[in-house]
Design a protein around this motif. Structure first.
Motif, PDB file in Angstrom:
ATOM      1  N   GLN A   1       0.851  -1.192   0.000  1.00 18.15           N
ATOM      2  CA  GLN A   1       0.000   0.000   0.000  1.00 18.15           C
ATOM      3  C   GLN A   1       0.885   1.240   0.000  1.00 18.15           C
ATOM      4  OE1 GLN A   1      -2.622   0.265   3.347  1.00 18.15           O
ATOM      5  NE2 GLN A   1      -3.492   2.224   2.700  1.00 18.15           N
ATOM      6  N   VAL A   2       0.624   2.138  -0.929  1.00 18.01           N
ATOM      7  CA  VAL A   2       1.411   3.361  -1.032  1.00 18.01           C
ATOM      8  C   VAL A   2       0.834   4.407  -0.099  1.00 18.01           C
ATOM      9  CG1 VAL A   2       2.133   5.200  -2.578  1.00 18.01           C
ATOM     10  CG2 VAL A   2       2.034   2.837  -3.405  1.00 18.01           C
ATOM     11  N   GLN A   3       1.697   5.063   0.660  1.00 16.24           N
ATOM     12  CA  GLN A   3       1.223   6.114   1.549  1.00 16.24           C
ATOM     13  C   GLN A   3       2.341   7.081   1.879  1.00 16.24           C
ATOM     14  OE1 GLN A   3      -0.176   4.552   5.308  1.00 16.24           O
ATOM     15  NE2 GLN A   3       1.544   3.161   5.516  1.00 16.24           N
ATOM     16  N   LEU A   4       1.926   8.262   2.340  1.00  7.68           N
ATOM     17  CA  LEU A   4       2.846   9.275   2.855  1.00  7.68           C
ATOM     18  C   LEU A   4       2.619   9.369   4.351  1.00  7.68           C
ATOM     19  CD1 LEU A   4       2.397  12.093   0.186  1.00  7.68           C
ATOM     20  CD2 LEU A   4       4.284  10.464   0.372  1.00  7.68           C
ATOM     21  N   VAL A   5       3.698   9.346   5.104  1.00  9.12           N
ATOM     22  CA  VAL A   5       3.597   9.391   6.561  1.00  9.12           C
ATOM     23  C   VAL A   5       4.458  10.530   7.082  1.00  9.12           C
ATOM     24  CG1 VAL A   5       3.936   8.162   8.732  1.00  9.12           C
ATOM     25  CG2 VAL A   5       3.193   6.915   6.685  1.00  9.12           C
ATOM     26  N   CYS A  22       8.460  13.601   5.822  1.00  4.65           N
ATOM     27  CA  CYS A  22       7.367  12.953   5.093  1.00  4.65           C
ATOM     28  C   CYS A  22       7.989  11.815   4.294  1.00  4.65           C
ATOM     29  CB  CYS A  22       6.671  13.937   4.185  1.00  4.65           C
ATOM     30  SG  CYS A  22       5.448  13.202   3.082  1.00  4.65           S
ATOM     31  N   ALA A  23       7.678  10.599   4.687  1.00  9.37           N
ATOM     32  CA  ALA A  23       8.259   9.435   4.047  1.00  9.37           C
ATOM     33  C   ALA A  23       7.222   8.722   3.193  1.00  9.37           C
ATOM     34  CB  ALA A  23       8.813   8.480   5.095  1.00  9.37           C
ATOM     35  N   ALA A  24       7.595   8.432   1.969  1.00  9.53           N
ATOM     36  CA  ALA A  24       6.733   7.651   1.075  1.00  9.53           C
ATOM     37  C   ALA A  24       7.071   6.180   1.228  1.00  9.53           C
ATOM     38  CB  ALA A  24       6.926   8.091  -0.364  1.00  9.53           C
ATOM     39  N   SER A  25       6.045   5.362   1.419  1.00  7.89           N
ATOM     40  CA  SER A  25       6.272   3.927   1.571  1.00  7.89           C
ATOM     41  C   SER A  25       5.427   3.157   0.571  1.00  7.89           C
ATOM     42  CB  SER A  25       5.952   3.486   2.995  1.00  7.89           C
ATOM     43  OG  SER A  25       4.592   3.698   3.291  1.00  7.89           O
ATOM     44  N   GLY A  26       5.825   1.919   0.314  1.00  8.45           N
ATOM     45  CA  GLY A  26       5.150   1.104  -0.681  1.00  8.45           C
ATOM     46  C   GLY A  26       6.091   0.833  -1.830  1.00  8.45           C
ATOM     47  N   ASN A  27       5.555   0.319  -2.904  1.00  6.90           N
ATOM     48  CA  ASN A  27       6.364  -0.028  -4.065  1.00  6.90           C
ATOM     49  C   ASN A  27       6.533   1.223  -4.945  1.00  6.90           C
ATOM     50  OD1 ASN A  27       7.839  -1.469  -5.854  1.00  6.90           O
ATOM     51  ND2 ASN A  27       6.191  -2.844  -6.480  1.00  6.90           N
ATOM     52  N   ILE A  28       7.346   2.157  -4.429  1.00  5.92           N
ATOM     53  CA  ILE A  28       7.497   3.454  -5.072  1.00  5.92           C
ATOM     54  C   ILE A  28       8.440   3.368  -6.264  1.00  5.92           C
ATOM     55  CG2 ILE A  28       8.177   5.859  -4.747  1.00  5.92           C
ATOM     56  CD1 ILE A  28       5.737   5.061  -3.140  1.00  5.92           C
ATOM     57  N   GLY A  29       8.010   3.914  -7.384  1.00  4.89           N
ATOM     58  CA  GLY A  29       8.862   3.973  -8.567  1.00  4.89           C
ATOM     59  C   GLY A  29       9.512   5.327  -8.741  1.00  4.89           C
ATOM     60  N   TYR A 101       4.085   4.481  -8.809  1.00  7.37           N
ATOM     61  CA  TYR A 101       4.212   3.249  -8.039  1.00  7.37           C
ATOM     62  C   TYR A 101       3.727   2.069  -8.864  1.00  7.37           C
ATOM     63  CZ  TYR A 101      -0.805   3.856  -7.314  1.00  7.37           C
ATOM     64  OH  TYR A 101      -2.163   4.019  -7.507  1.00  7.37           O
ATOM     65  N   ARG A 102       4.120   0.880  -8.416  1.00 12.42           N
ATOM     66  CA  ARG A 102       3.738  -0.352  -9.088  1.00 12.42           C
ATOM     67  C   ARG A 102       2.724  -1.117  -8.241  1.00 12.42           C
ATOM     68  NH1 ARG A 102       6.951  -0.866 -13.352  1.00 12.42           N
ATOM     69  NH2 ARG A 102       9.003   0.111 -13.317  1.00 12.42           N
ATOM     70  N   SER A 103       1.730  -1.655  -8.934  1.00 14.43           N
ATOM     71  CA  SER A 103       0.714  -2.455  -8.250  1.00 14.43           C
ATOM     72  C   SER A 103       0.200  -3.494  -9.226  1.00 14.43           C
ATOM     73  CB  SER A 103      -0.439  -1.562  -7.765  1.00 14.43           C
ATOM     74  OG  SER A 103      -1.451  -2.336  -7.158  1.00 14.43           O
ATOM     75  N   SER A 104       0.271  -4.757  -8.811  1.00  9.54           N
ATOM     76  CA  SER A 104      -0.209  -5.876  -9.645  1.00  9.54           C
ATOM     77  C   SER A 104       0.405  -5.832 -11.030  1.00  9.54           C
ATOM     78  CB  SER A 104      -1.742  -5.842  -9.735  1.00  9.54           C
ATOM     79  OG  SER A 104      -2.319  -5.918  -8.450  1.00  9.54           O
ATOM     80  N   GLY A 105       1.683  -5.509 -11.075  1.00 15.39           N
ATOM     81  CA  GLY A 105       2.399  -5.545 -12.332  1.00 15.39           C
ATOM     82  C   GLY A 105       2.220  -4.338 -13.215  1.00 15.39           C
ATOM     83  N   GLU A 106       1.396  -3.387 -12.793  1.00 17.11           N
ATOM     84  CA  GLU A 106       1.165  -2.185 -13.575  1.00 17.11           C
ATOM     85  C   GLU A 106       1.819  -0.976 -12.899  1.00 17.11           C
ATOM     86  OE1 GLU A 106      -0.781  -4.240 -16.474  1.00 17.11           O
ATOM     87  OE2 GLU A 106      -0.391  -2.080 -16.513  1.00 17.11           O
ATOM     88  N   TYR A 107       2.093   0.041 -13.696  1.00 16.97           N
ATOM     89  CA  TYR A 107       2.690   1.267 -13.162  1.00 16.97           C
ATOM     90  C   TYR A 107       1.651   2.373 -13.179  1.00 16.97           C
ATOM     91  CZ  TYR A 107       6.226   4.808 -12.224  1.00 16.97           C
ATOM     92  OH  TYR A 107       6.968   5.814 -11.642  1.00 16.97           O
ATOM     93  N   TYR A 108       1.532   3.071 -12.043  1.00 19.95           N
ATOM     94  CA  TYR A 108       0.538   4.126 -11.904  1.00 19.95           C
ATOM     95  C   TYR A 108       1.206   5.397 -11.403  1.00 19.95           C
ATOM     96  CZ  TYR A 108      -2.650   0.136 -11.879  1.00 19.95           C
ATOM     97  OH  TYR A 108      -3.330  -1.005 -12.200  1.00 19.95           O
ATOM     98  N   THR A 109       0.562   6.522 -11.637  1.00 20.77           N
ATOM     99  CA  THR A 109       0.937   7.775 -10.984  1.00 20.77           C
ATOM    100  C   THR A 109      -0.321   8.348 -10.347  1.00 20.77           C
ATOM    101  OG1 THR A 109       0.588   9.040 -13.003  1.00 20.77           O
ATOM    102  CG2 THR A 109       2.831   8.275 -12.566  1.00 20.77           C
ATOM    103  N   ALA A 110      -0.147   8.911  -9.157  1.00 21.00           N
ATOM    104  CA  ALA A 110      -1.295   9.459  -8.442  1.00 21.00           C
ATOM    105  C   ALA A 110      -0.810  10.482  -7.428  1.00 21.00           C
ATOM    106  CB  ALA A 110      -2.075   8.346  -7.744  1.00 21.00           C
ATOM    107  N   ASN A 111      -1.744  11.278  -6.952  1.00 17.46           N
ATOM    108  CA  ASN A 111      -1.454  12.274  -5.933  1.00 17.46           C
ATOM    109  C   ASN A 111      -1.885  11.736  -4.571  1.00 17.46           C
ATOM    110  OD1 ASN A 111      -2.567  14.926  -4.328  1.00 17.46           O
ATOM    111  ND2 ASN A 111      -0.742  15.361  -5.544  1.00 17.46           N
TER     112      ASN A 111
END
Length: 123
Positions: A1-5, A22-29, A101-111
């Motif tokens: 799960q991608v998140q900012l903490v 502010c740390a980004a966690s998850g499968n960050i690309g 970030y990557r999720s289920s083999g796909e690459y996404y960008t989001a805010n």
């Protein structure tokens, strides 16, 4: 799960300093633009500082010369160094970022938004 903490908030006396993280966690690309916002009680959320993917920074007039935004791409982390704090800096501080970030083999960008960290400046 991608998140900012966010972390680093707290109570400080006027004239004091705090450093927010502010740390980004998850499968960050990739981490592109990152911003710090704040919201005081009864007021709208406002942009405090921002840094582009290339490292260009910008600041609200109210914090210029006192706050410094920086990023550590190796740690997927953005910082906000706050010096000479004033009571009017009291607010909940949020980070916001455009992440790839990557999720289920796909690459996404989001805010994404972090959950916020309280900064209180009081004697």
């Amino acid at each position: 799960q991608v998140q900012l903490v966010e972390s680093g908030g707290g109570l400080v006396q006027p004239g004091g300093s705090l450093r927010l993280s502010c740390a980004a966690s998850g499968n960050i690309g990739s981490i592109n633009a990152m911003d710090w916002y704040r919201q005081a009680p009864g007021k709208e959320r406002e942009l405090v500082a921002g840094v582009t993917g290339g490292g260009v920074t910008n600041y609200a007039d109210s914090v210029k010369g006192r706050f410094t935004i920086s990023r550590d791409n190796a740690k997927n982390t953005v910082y906000l160094q706050m010096n000479n704090l004033k009571p009017e800096d009291t607010a909940v501080y949020y980070c916001n970022g455009d992440l790839g970030y990557r999720s289920s083999g796909e690459y996404y960008t989001a805010n994404f938004w972090g959950q916020g960290t309280q900064v209180t400046v009081s004697s």
